[in-house]
Structures are given as C-alpha cells and as structure tokens.
Design a protein around this motif. Structure first.
Motif, PDB file in Angstrom:
ATOM      1  N   THR A  91       0.840  -1.210   0.000  1.00  0.00           N
ATOM      2  CA  THR A  91       0.000   0.000   0.000  1.00  0.00           C
ATOM      3  C   THR A  91       0.870   1.252   0.000  1.00  0.00           C
ATOM      4  OG1 THR A  91      -1.870   1.102   1.073  1.00  0.00           O
ATOM      5  CG2 THR A  91      -0.245   0.073   2.532  1.00  0.00           C
ATOM      6  N   ASP A 143      -9.996  -1.556   3.798  1.00  0.00           N
ATOM      7  CA  ASP A 143      -9.180  -1.563   2.588  1.00  0.00           C
ATOM      8  C   ASP A 143      -9.534  -2.824   1.797  1.00  0.00           C
ATOM      9  OD1 ASP A 143      -6.413   0.206   1.923  1.00  0.00           O
ATOM     10  OD2 ASP A 143      -6.674  -1.636   0.755  1.00  0.00           O
ATOM     11  N   ASP A 170     -14.387  -3.904  -0.068  1.00  0.00           N
ATOM     12  CA  ASP A 170     -14.349  -3.108  -1.295  1.00  0.00           C
ATOM     13  C   ASP A 170     -15.228  -1.882  -1.041  1.00  0.00           C
ATOM     14  OD1 ASP A 170     -14.460  -2.065  -3.809  1.00  0.00           O
ATOM     15  OD2 ASP A 170     -15.102  -3.903  -4.798  1.00  0.00           O
TER      16      ASP A 170
HETATM   17  C1  LIG Z   1      -3.898   6.525  -1.612  1.00  0.00           C
HETATM   18  S1  LIG Z   1      -3.909   5.033  -0.666  1.00  0.00           S
HETATM   19  C2  LIG Z   1      -4.202   5.726   0.953  1.00  0.00           C
HETATM   20  C3  LIG Z   1      -3.677   4.908   2.087  1.00  0.00           C
HETATM   21  C4  LIG Z   1      -3.793   5.585   3.459  1.00  0.00           C
HETATM   22  N1  LIG Z   1      -5.166   5.927   3.765  1.00  0.00           N
HETATM   23  C5  LIG Z   1      -2.949   6.835   3.508  1.00  0.00           C
HETATM   24  O1  LIG Z   1      -3.495   7.943   3.487  1.00  0.00           O
HETATM   25  O2  LIG Z   1      -1.721   6.705   3.579  1.00  0.00           O
HETATM   26  C6  LIG Z   1      -5.452   4.346  -1.141  1.00  0.00           C
HETATM   27  C7  LIG Z   1      -5.842   3.052  -0.456  1.00  0.00           C
HETATM   28  O3  LIG Z   1      -7.135   2.677  -0.959  1.00  0.00           O
HETATM   29  C8  LIG Z   1      -7.180   1.283  -1.102  1.00  0.00           C
HETATM   30  N2  LIG Z   1      -8.244   0.955  -2.079  1.00  0.00           N
HETATM   31  C9  LIG Z   1      -8.220   1.072  -3.427  1.00  0.00           C
HETATM   32  N3  LIG Z   1      -9.385   0.665  -3.955  1.00  0.00           N
HETATM   33  C10 LIG Z   1     -10.168   0.282  -2.919  1.00  0.00           C
HETATM   34  C11 LIG Z   1     -11.493  -0.242  -2.830  1.00  0.00           C
HETATM   35  N4  LIG Z   1     -12.239  -0.476  -3.913  1.00  0.00           N
HETATM   36  N5  LIG Z   1     -11.993  -0.510  -1.604  1.00  0.00           N
HETATM   37  C12 LIG Z   1     -11.243  -0.291  -0.486  1.00  0.00           C
HETATM   38  N6  LIG Z   1      -9.974   0.189  -0.512  1.00  0.00           N
HETATM   39  C13 LIG Z   1      -9.452   0.480  -1.714  1.00  0.00           C
HETATM   40  C14 LIG Z   1      -5.792   0.902  -1.574  1.00  0.00           C
HETATM   41  O4  LIG Z   1      -5.522  -0.466  -1.347  1.00  0.00           O
HETATM   42  C15 LIG Z   1      -4.928   1.867  -0.742  1.00  0.00           C
HETATM   43  O5  LIG Z   1      -4.533   1.263   0.471  1.00  0.00           O
END
Ligand SMILES: C[S@@+](CC[C@H](N)C(=O)[O-])C[C@H]1O[C@@H](n2cnc3c(N)ncnc32)[C@H](O)[C@@H]1O
Length: 280
Positions: A91, A143, A170
C-alpha cells in the motif's frame, strides 16, 4: 577498515546524489536504522566506528536506495502524525500532505464519541492518527487489499490503540454499521497516464493505491455517491484529492446535494482536501 558515522554519511551522500534529491537525509535515515539509534546520536558520536556488520548492512541499504527503492521500504517504517508506522509495498507510504486531512478533521465539531469510517486505510495512517487524538471515537478502517488490512492491524497492535478496527472491504461492501458521524478517505486519485507514476517513490507503490479511472475521479465519485447512505444527518465526508481536482470534487459534492462544501489547502498551499456535510 570501517567508516566512522561521519564518513559513512558523507560517502553515502555523494553516492546517492545521482538518484535522490534528498541524498544526505536518506543517508542519515538509513544509517540510523542500521544503528537503531535516535537522530541525535549522529551528531553526538560522529567519530564512532561502524562494526563490520553495520558497514555491510549500510552499504546494502545504499545500493537499494540507488535503484530508487523508497527509504521507507528499506527501513520498513515511516512516521505519520508522530506515530511510527510499519510500511510495505502492499500500500501507499503515508505522505505529509495527508496530515492536512487529519488536522482539519480534528477541528470539526463532532460528537465526543463519534463513529468514524476511514475508506482505503492502507497502513491505517489516518485512522490511527485520529485514534491517537480522540480515544473515545469508534473508528473503522477498511481496505480492499488483505495485506494492507494485516499491516494496519499490526500498526494498531504495536501502538496499542483499542478504539480502531480494520476490515477487508471493497469500499462500503463489508461495512455493516449504517450511521457514521464522519467518513474520511484518501482514495486513489491519479490518472493512469500521469507522468509522475514513472518518478520517485510511486514507482515502488502498487497501482491499486494510486490510480483511478475517469481522470482519477472514479473512486472519489463512488465514495461521494455511496457515503450518503452511511452518514448521519449533517455528518461529514472529508476527501483528499489531487491539487488540480478541487473544482471537480467540489461540483460533484454539490451535484450529489451535499452542503457546506469547503476545500482546504496543504502546507505547500495546494488544494488538497475537500469536505462537505450530508444534510440527511
Ligand atoms: C492513496 S492510498 C491511501 C492509504 C492511506 N489511507 C494513507 O493515506 O496513507 C489508497 C488506499 O485505498 C485502497 N483501495 C483502493 N481501492 C479500494 C477499494 N475499492 N476498496 C477499499 N480500498 C481500496 C488501496 O488499497 C490503498 O490502500
């Protein structure tokens, strides 16, 4: 012959200059990780010699950094909101920009025991930062990536917070509670063809954490649309976005009938976070 602390930092700074614009800082952080000491140690003991093992480990760290691998992946840690978080390639490495979201969220007039949802929690950075400041809030972080959820749980356990839970989901699919006073998210928001994806640390981060369809807006729009089913009356949705996306995010919030829409700038004076209330 091994280096002293001072000569190790100097040699590594020269070596890393070709691949990093923060070569000295990188060298210092990597050496501190090898030494397992606080930052002040570098300046207190510049003449101390590295052991052969420390020298070898430091050199291998520098070689990895030369290939562009993020310092946080080499050391396995990154500080966010003064919390030492474990990170890994499943991530995003938490960014200082995201502290803008945390800081503004903490200034909102929310209930003492607010129910909070963090969508796309990654390392758990936002959820854990909020938990550290608001021990009575009940926070859920979700996540889609199972390894990210495991990482967030590891960080929770290491920090000892009891008011956060992490769930694989999701977006809202596994969210069972219906009413949150606050939903926060730093979702993927980069366009697939953004040239920055070929530069710096992001080359080593998963696309699942970075990119979204519809010029980077697809996940943001999905969250704004769906969050209406999960917010209390006048509950807040706070979203981090790209510095050029604030107009689009603002108008989508308005289109979806949210009120009190507001954009907040980060420390570099870029539009970074937009929030709004759901009238219910
Ligand atoms: C930009 S990162 C942010 C991580 C953390 N919140 C931060 O600010 O450091 C986006 C996160 O969204 C998760 N993600 C992407 N698509 C997703 C989905 N459909 N449902 C849940 N999480 C999702 C990714 O796995 C990733 O961990």
């Amino acid at each position: 012959m091994t280096d002293t602390i001072e000569s190790a930092v100097s040699r590594a700074t020269l070596l890393l200059q070709s691949s990093s614009d923060s070569a000295k800082l990188d060298a210092q952080v990597l050496l501190l990780d090898v030494l397992q000491k606080p930052r002040s140690y570098l300046f207190s003991w510049p003449e101390q010699k590295l052991t052969p093992h420390q020298q070898q480990l430091f050199e291998s760290y520098c070689q990895r950094r030369l290939t562009g691998e993020p310092v946080a992946h080499i050391t396995g840690t990154r500080e966010f909101w003064s919390l030492p978080l474990q990170v890994n390639p499943t991530t995003l490495i938490p960014r200082p920009d995201t502290e803008t979201l945390v800081e503004y969220t903490l200034s909102l007039p929310l209930p003492v025991a607010a129910k909070v949802l963090d969508l796309g929690t990654g390392t758990g950075a936002i959820a854990l930062a909020l938990a550290s400041e608001m021990p009575l809030w009940q926070i859920t972080g979700v996540d889609r990536v199972a390894d990210a959820v495991a990482l967030a749980n590891t960080n929770k356990q290491r920090l000892g917070f009891i008011n956060v839970d992490f769930v694989q989901s999701d977006w809202f699919s596994q969210v069972t509670a219906q009413q949150f006073d606050l939903i926060v998210s730093n979702p993927p928001y980069i366009e697939y063809d953004d040239i920055h994806l070929n530069q710096g640390d992001v080359r080593f981060e998963p696309l699942s954490a970075l990119v979204a369809d519809d010029d980077g807006m697809a996940d943001i729009k999905y969250i704004i649309t769906q969050a209406r089913n999960f917010l209390t009356s006048n509950g807040y949705l706070v979203i981090e976005h790209g510095y050029q996306q604030s107009t689009k995010v603002h108008s989508f919030f308005a289109q979806m009938a949210y009120t009190n829409i507001l954009t907040v700038k980060d420390l570099a004076n870029n539009d970074r976070v937009t929030l709004a209330q759901w009238p219910g």
